[in-house]
Design an enzyme around this catalytic site. Structure first.
Site, PDB file in Angstrom:
ATOM      1  NE  ARG A  55     -20.893  39.885  33.073  1.00  0.00           N
ATOM      2  CZ  ARG A  55     -22.047  40.392  33.566  1.00  0.00           C
ATOM      3  NH1 ARG A  55     -23.119  39.643  33.630  1.00  0.00           N
ATOM      4  NH2 ARG A  55     -22.085  41.618  33.990  1.00  0.00           N
ATOM      5  CE1 TYR A 108     -14.915  15.012  37.000  1.00  0.00           C
ATOM      6  CE2 TYR A 108     -16.113  17.046  37.409  1.00  0.00           C
ATOM      7  CZ  TYR A 108     -14.932  16.391  37.121  1.00  0.00           C
ATOM      8  OH  TYR A 108     -13.786  17.115  36.956  1.00  0.00           O
ATOM      9  CG  ASP A 180     -21.967  15.320  33.233  1.00  0.00           C
ATOM     10  OD1 ASP A 180     -21.544  15.154  32.081  1.00  0.00           O
ATOM     11  OD2 ASP A 180     -21.245  15.693  34.183  1.00  0.00           O
ATOM     12  CE  LYS A 205     -12.907  16.035  31.563  1.00  0.00           C
ATOM     13  NZ  LYS A 205     -14.056  15.688  32.372  1.00  0.00           N
TER      14      LYS A 205
END
Ligand SMILES: *Cc1c(COP(=O)(O)O)cnc(C)c1O
Length: 385
Positions: A55, A108, A180, A205
């Site tokens: 993990r 966003y 961001d 992106k």
């Protein structure tokens, strides 16, 4: 230090350790075997390494994280399931019930929903501020403000934030700054260098560049790494080794792709700016853009998503223009090799912080097609306005 184009080719792989293979192998495992009970028991904080449980990642994840940290100018990077997972982990690391967040109004859309819906449920409140704010941010700080959340440039309207000034004020008040940086990617902007505590990006992106893979990452220095990583592990926000392999492969060509994206976008933006049916273009590299000077300070280049205002009040005309485009597809996201376009509604913005314009706002992503074909396509379709 080597230049970024060189670094991105040579870091994040180790052929000597992987049987001469050029690319790192995809290591997949949930369980990782310990040689002895003694070694198993002495690992007092095993979730902080990549050698104890899948993990936290495998050696494939570690290769990608090492490269992303290097590019971001940070001590560490943590890759996550998506950009939204990176945002969730970053916020929840530093917030508890009763705390307050200051967040840019040009945020966003899903980050806005996270604040408005999910964090509100946990009794974490927030105030949106003008994305063009500088020293006035100090007046908005409350005794329980723990995080300032920035996004630069802002979604859809592309305001460039004064990151250095805001981070300085935040530090004075012991407030964590989270940025961001999805538009700039670590190649065009490294907010860690301007004093940000945590920088996150949607690798979905430009870093992926192929519109087929979700990933986010968090760049963070030593001081906050353990905290952020702990929350990341507890939330289980992991990505797969397969995706790490895919993203590593994409990263190698990012500098070249971004250069072409920028070159194409400038051609298209200049065309739109000079067109009589276009009122305004919101693209930081254009000298006419209000944030142009700040962009020059904070970015070494531009990516290729921007917006513009078409002079019409008719939705019907607007849709006809968009539907008549042959090379631009209607779809969400950006950063892939292909051009995209969508109408934008900024009704969720706080009115006094949003730019004022007459007409309809459109967001466009310029892909890697030949820009003269894109200009021709737009020119033809604009006849519908
Ligand atoms: C797309 C996007 C995100 C979310 O990224 P996902 O990988 O889609 O979860 C976050 N911030 C910005 C600015 C984005 O454009």
């Amino acid at each position: 230090m080597e230049k970024i184009e060189t670094l991105i080719i040579h870091k994040g792989r180790n052929p000597k350790k992987s049987s001469g293979m050029v690319n790192p192998p995809i290591y997949k495992s949930s369980t990782i075997i310990y040689p002895t009970v003694e070694e198993f028991l002495k690992d007092d904080y095993p979730i902080h390494t990549d050698k104890t449980y899948g993990r936290t990642g495998t050696p494939t994840t570690a290769m990608l994280e090492e490269l992303l940290a290097e590019l971001s100018g940070s001590d560490h990077a943590i890759v996550t399931a998506s950009g939204m997972a990176a945002i969730t982990v970053s916020l929840l690391t530093f917030l508890r019930a009763g705390d307050h967040v200051l967040a840019t109004d040009a945020i966003y859309k899903c980050t806005r929903r996270l604040l408005d819906d999910e964090l509100q449920k946990l009794n974490i409140t927030h105030t949106y501020f003008n994305p063009n704010i500088t020293t006035d941010i100090e007046k908005l700080i409350q005794p329980n403000t723990k995080v300032i959340f920035l996004e630069s440039p802002g979604s859809n309207t592309f305001e460039i934030q004064d990151i250095q000034t805001i981070c300085k004020i935040a530090k004075k008040h012991n407030i964590i700054t989270i940025v961001d940086n999805s538009w700039g990617t670590p190649l065009l902007s490294q907010p860690i260098k301007w004093g940000a505590d945590v920088v996150l990006e949607s690798a979905t992106k430009y870093i992926s560049g192929s519109s087929d893979t979700f990933m986010g990452f968090i760049a963070v220095n030593k001081k906050h790494f353990k905290n952020v990583h702990n929350t990341f592990v507890n939330l289980g926000a992991i990505t797969t080794p397969d995706n790490c392999y895919t993203i590593l492969r994409s990263l190698r060509s990012l500098p070249t792709r971004l250069k072409q994206h920028q070159e194409n976008a400038i051609v298209v933006a200049k065309f739109l700016e000079s067109h009589k049916k276009i009122e305004q273009v919101f693209y930081p590299p254009l000298p006419s853009f209000s944030g142009h000077k700040k962009w020059k300070k904070y970015f070494s280049g531009a990516s290729s998503v921007f917006s513009f205002v078409v002079k019409t009040n008719s939705d019907k005309q607007l849709y006809k223009f968009i539907d008549n485009l042959k090379l631009f597809a209607v779809g969400l996201s950006w950063g892939g090799y292909e051009s995209l376009i969508i109408p934008i509604n900024i009704a969720t913005r706080i009115e006094r912080f949003a730019p004022v314009f007459k007409g309809k706002l459109i967001r466009i992503h310029i892909g890697l097609e030949n820009p003269s074909d894109l200009v021709l396509d737009l020119n033809n379709a604009l006849k519908n306005i």
